[in-house]
Design a protein around this motif. Structure first.
Motif, PDB file in Angstrom:
ATOM      1  N   SER A   1       0.822  -1.205   0.000  1.00 29.89           N
ATOM      2  CA  SER A   1       0.000   0.000   0.000  1.00 29.89           C
ATOM      3  C   SER A   1       0.855   1.254   0.000  1.00 29.89           C
ATOM      4  O   SER A   1       0.571   2.223  -0.705  1.00 29.89           O
ATOM      5  N   ALA A   2       1.903   1.238   0.823  1.00 29.71           N
ATOM      6  CA  ALA A   2       2.695   2.452   1.008  1.00 29.71           C
ATOM      7  C   ALA A   2       3.885   2.545   0.071  1.00 29.71           C
ATOM      8  O   ALA A   2       4.359   3.644  -0.208  1.00 29.71           O
ATOM      9  N   VAL A   3       4.377   1.420  -0.419  1.00 30.29           N
ATOM     10  CA  VAL A   3       5.562   1.480  -1.282  1.00 30.29           C
ATOM     11  C   VAL A   3       5.248   2.251  -2.563  1.00 30.29           C
ATOM     12  O   VAL A   3       6.097   2.946  -3.111  1.00 30.29           O
ATOM     13  N   ILE A   4       4.016   2.146  -3.016  1.00 32.46           N
ATOM     14  CA  ILE A   4       3.638   2.851  -4.242  1.00 32.46           C
ATOM     15  C   ILE A   4       3.648   4.362  -4.023  1.00 32.46           C
ATOM     16  O   ILE A   4       3.810   5.135  -4.968  1.00 32.46           O
ATOM     17  N   ASN A   5       3.483   4.785  -2.750  1.00 31.48           N
ATOM     18  CA  ASN A   5       3.506   6.202  -2.407  1.00 31.48           C
ATOM     19  C   ASN A   5       4.807   6.862  -2.878  1.00 31.48           C
ATOM     20  O   ASN A   5       4.802   7.948  -3.456  1.00 31.48           O
TER      21      ASN A   5
ATOM     22  N   ILE B   1       7.724   0.487   7.446  1.00 30.95           N
ATOM     23  CA  ILE B   1       8.980  -0.044   6.897  1.00 30.95           C
ATOM     24  C   ILE B   1       9.131   0.335   5.433  1.00 30.95           C
ATOM     25  O   ILE B   1      10.219   0.712   4.972  1.00 30.95           O
ATOM     26  N   SER B   2       8.032   0.283   4.677  1.00 32.36           N
ATOM     27  CA  SER B   2       8.139   0.638   3.259  1.00 32.36           C
ATOM     28  C   SER B   2       8.441   2.130   3.082  1.00 32.36           C
ATOM     29  O   SER B   2       9.194   2.503   2.186  1.00 32.36           O
ATOM     30  N   GLN B   3       7.865   2.968   3.951  1.00 29.92           N
ATOM     31  CA  GLN B   3       8.171   4.399   3.878  1.00 29.92           C
ATOM     32  C   GLN B   3       9.647   4.647   4.186  1.00 29.92           C
ATOM     33  O   GLN B   3      10.301   5.480   3.543  1.00 29.92           O
TER      34      GLN B   3
ATOM     35  N   ILE C   1      -3.682   9.034   2.513  1.00 33.34           N
ATOM     36  CA  ILE C   1      -2.478   9.418   3.250  1.00 33.34           C
ATOM     37  C   ILE C   1      -1.309   8.508   2.882  1.00 33.34           C
ATOM     38  O   ILE C   1      -0.173   8.953   2.707  1.00 33.34           O
ATOM     39  N   PHE C   2      -1.586   7.203   2.757  1.00 33.20           N
ATOM     40  CA  PHE C   2      -0.489   6.261   2.552  1.00 33.20           C
ATOM     41  C   PHE C   2      -0.154   6.012   1.086  1.00 33.20           C
ATOM     42  O   PHE C   2       0.964   5.632   0.752  1.00 33.20           O
ATOM     43  N   TYR C   3      -1.102   6.230   0.181  1.00 31.89           N
ATOM     44  CA  TYR C   3      -0.801   6.077  -1.240  1.00 31.89           C
ATOM     45  C   TYR C   3      -0.242   7.361  -1.853  1.00 31.89           C
ATOM     46  O   TYR C   3       0.598   7.322  -2.748  1.00 31.89           O
ATOM     47  N   TYR C   4      -0.757   8.505  -1.376  1.00 34.30           N
ATOM     48  CA  TYR C   4      -0.463   9.765  -2.056  1.00 34.30           C
ATOM     49  C   TYR C   4       0.150  10.847  -1.170  1.00 34.30           C
ATOM     50  O   TYR C   4       0.283  11.985  -1.604  1.00 34.30           O
ATOM     51  N   SER C   5       0.504  10.519   0.082  1.00 39.71           N
ATOM     52  CA  SER C   5       0.961  11.593   0.973  1.00 39.71           C
ATOM     53  C   SER C   5       2.214  12.278   0.431  1.00 39.71           C
ATOM     54  O   SER C   5       2.382  13.493   0.584  1.00 39.71           O
ATOM     55  N   SER C   6       3.102  11.522  -0.218  1.00 37.26           N
ATOM     56  CA  SER C   6       4.291  12.137  -0.797  1.00 37.26           C
ATOM     57  C   SER C   6       3.907  13.182  -1.843  1.00 37.26           C
ATOM     58  O   SER C   6       4.406  14.309  -1.841  1.00 37.26           O
ATOM     59  N   VAL C   7       2.989  12.811  -2.735  1.00 40.15           N
ATOM     60  CA  VAL C   7       2.508  13.740  -3.750  1.00 40.15           C
ATOM     61  C   VAL C   7       1.734  14.882  -3.106  1.00 40.15           C
ATOM     62  O   VAL C   7       1.849  16.047  -3.501  1.00 40.15           O
TER      63      VAL C   7
ATOM     64  N   SER D   1       5.946  11.338   5.438  1.00 45.67           N
ATOM     65  CA  SER D   1       5.140  10.119   5.292  1.00 45.67           C
ATOM     66  C   SER D   1       5.584   9.064   6.294  1.00 45.67           C
ATOM     67  O   SER D   1       4.751   8.355   6.886  1.00 45.67           O
ATOM     68  N   PHE D   2       6.896   8.960   6.522  1.00 43.02           N
ATOM     69  CA  PHE D   2       7.407   7.997   7.502  1.00 43.02           C
ATOM     70  C   PHE D   2       6.963   8.377   8.906  1.00 43.02           C
ATOM     71  O   PHE D   2       6.578   7.516   9.699  1.00 43.02           O
ATOM     72  N   SER D   3       6.977   9.679   9.232  1.00 45.08           N
ATOM     73  CA  SER D   3       6.546  10.104  10.562  1.00 45.08           C
ATOM     74  C   SER D   3       5.064   9.783  10.783  1.00 45.08           C
ATOM     75  O   SER D   3       4.658   9.397  11.886  1.00 45.08           O
TER      76      SER D   3
END
Length: 466
Positions: A32-36, A155-157, A283-289, A305-307
């Motif tokens: 879920s989060a790695v794609i972020n 962990i993925s973040q 939040i977990f798919y797109y928070s970086s964007v 995103s990691f925080s």
């Protein structure tokens, strides 16, 4: 050996096999989060816009819906642990495929395969955990599924951040013959192989063993997980009685007077839909964007995103400590109230976004308020709906329909997840503040739904559900 010592010894064994089964949740969270972190890399590598990117990100969730639907029946035919092994193999293969795509449609195909595997795991892990856990600890052990999900996200973040740092701060920079985003997706292979190893070592569910006629082995497993001081003959007789009065559940068994389904099935479906319609996976798919869209650079957005993932873990531990003390229903109500306020606040803050040239920024204090509100939302979700929905789905259905009903409810969850995920890029482009206001409305509706329809399951045996 004293009874007390035996009890703790057996509980330790149950904790181990529960944690092993919950690695399926870790895969869910990780994927879920790695794609972020990879979204921007995919956009630039394949030269696609937000709509096609949203399609590729979200299409895994359609695979998950099919996997969840198929997983329940497969678990009843092949067994719980064998189904886990199939899911692990599929996820491992898809990780390599996602790492080395030659076209956008190829990447989309491997994401569907990964989604199918995760969908299977999303059904079998909570069902298996509910079937091996002693009633007094079932809530806390059932929470392992969500704990594994949030650990996978965190962990993925962290992996994403480290990969970007190694690549010089850009996901499209080369790193050991591939681009950084490709390594992010390929790293999914490690937890997939770990899941396979553990799925080959943990015992089969005693309920499935009795269902398939292996009573002697079921007695051994029950002794391992509940202790020999428990009346094993009575426990086996109780399970056999339930199984004699039922058959392998199918979708036909879920039919009822409430718009074609049993009311309890609709409650499970609605819980699943609300868990996604509050917008948590945005939040977990797109928070970086998302954070880049309001003026934060790529590396810092991954760190934020990691925080958020760490806050997610903290909230999950709060839920684990409370779910068997105060119950499932109060936690859901607390979470719905907190999420409503946090999402409404975030929506107000995003309404102040300013466009300067090609960049978007949030002025003070709205920028800090948006960041705090988003993390408060994550905290309230984690300590309530994130954990409790998985616990309820594993235990709320009667034995005779559990696998089939859990498959339908989990399938509905994946479809709802897909709808939110595929729509967010376009909605955010239209009006980010209004998008968060919509999520706040769903959080409020979830509160009203729990008040009206959700029953407490704390401390009840699975054989008493229904």
């Amino acid at each position: 050996m004293s009874t007390k010592y035996a009890h703790h010894e057996h509980l330790g064994h149950v904790v181990f096999i529960t944690a092993a089964a919950a690695i399926g949740g870790f895969l869910f969270g990780y994927d879920s989060a790695v794609i972020n972190g990879a979204v921007v890399g995919i956009q630039k590598y394949f030269h696609v816009g937000p709509v096609r990117t949203g399609f590729v990100v979200a299409i895994a969730l359609l695979g998950s819906a099919v996997g969840a639907w198929a997983g329940g029946g497969m678990a009843d035919r092949l067994g719980r642990t064998r189904t886990m092994q199939v899911a692990a193999l599929l996820f491992a293969i898809s990780s390599i495929g996602q790492m080395l795509p030659f076209a956008l449609w190829d990447l989309a195909f491997w994401r569907v395969v990964a989604g199918f595997a995760i969908g299977m795991a999303s059904v079998i892990s909570p069902a298996y955990i509910a079937e091996v856990a002693p009633p007094a600890y079932r809530g806390r052990l059932g929470s392992f599924q969500q704990l594994a999900i949030v650990l996978g996200i965190a962990i993925s973040q962290l992996v994403n951040y480290l990969v970007v740092e190694l690549a010089g701060g850009n996901v499209n920079n080369p790193l050991w013959a591939l681009q950084a985003w490709q390594w992010m997706l390929g790293a999914c292979l490690v937890p997939a192989l770990l899941y396979l190893v553990f799925a080959l070592t943990i015992p089969e569910s005693p309920r499935y063993l009795i269902m398939s006629g292996r009573t002697r082995r079921a007695r051994e497993v029950l002794a391992e997980v509940e202790g020999e001081d428990v009346d094993l003959d009575a426990r086996i007789a109780e399970i056999q009685h339930v199984l004699r009065t039922q058959r392998v559940p199918t979708l036909k068994d879920l039919r009822g007077p409430a718009y074609g389904l049993l009311p309890i099935v609709w409650i499970g479906i609605t819980l699943s839909v609300f868990q996604q319609f509050v917008g948590i996976n945005v939040i977990f798919y797109y928070s970086s964007v998302l954070w880049q869209s309001v003026g934060i650079n790529q590396a810092e957005s991954l760190l934020i995103s990691f925080s958020s993932s760490i806050i997610n873990i903290v909230g999950t531990f709060i839920a684990i400590s409370l779910v068997d003390r105060i119950g499932r229903r109060p936690l859901l109500l607390i979470g719905s109230a907190g999420m409503t306020v946090a999402l409404a606040t975030a929506g107000w803050a995003f309404s102040a976004a300013r466009v300067v040239g090609k960049s978007v920024t949030l002025p003070d204090p709205q920028g800090m308020i948006a960041l705090v509100a988003a993390n408060v939302f994550v905290l309230f979700f984690a300590l309530s709906w994130g954990v409790v929905v998985w616990v309820l789905l594993g235990e709320m259905f009667p034995n005779r329909i559990r696998a089939a009903a859990l498959g339908v409810a989990a399938g509905a969850q994946w479809i709802a997840n897909w709808a939110i995920t595929v729509s967010f890029p376009a909605l955010a482009q239209w009006n980010l503040a209004a998008t968060y206001a919509i999520y706040a409305c769903f959080a409020l509706l979830s509160f009203l739904f729990v008040v009206k329809w959700v029953r407490e399951t704390k401390g009840r045996k699975l054989e008493d559900m229904g």
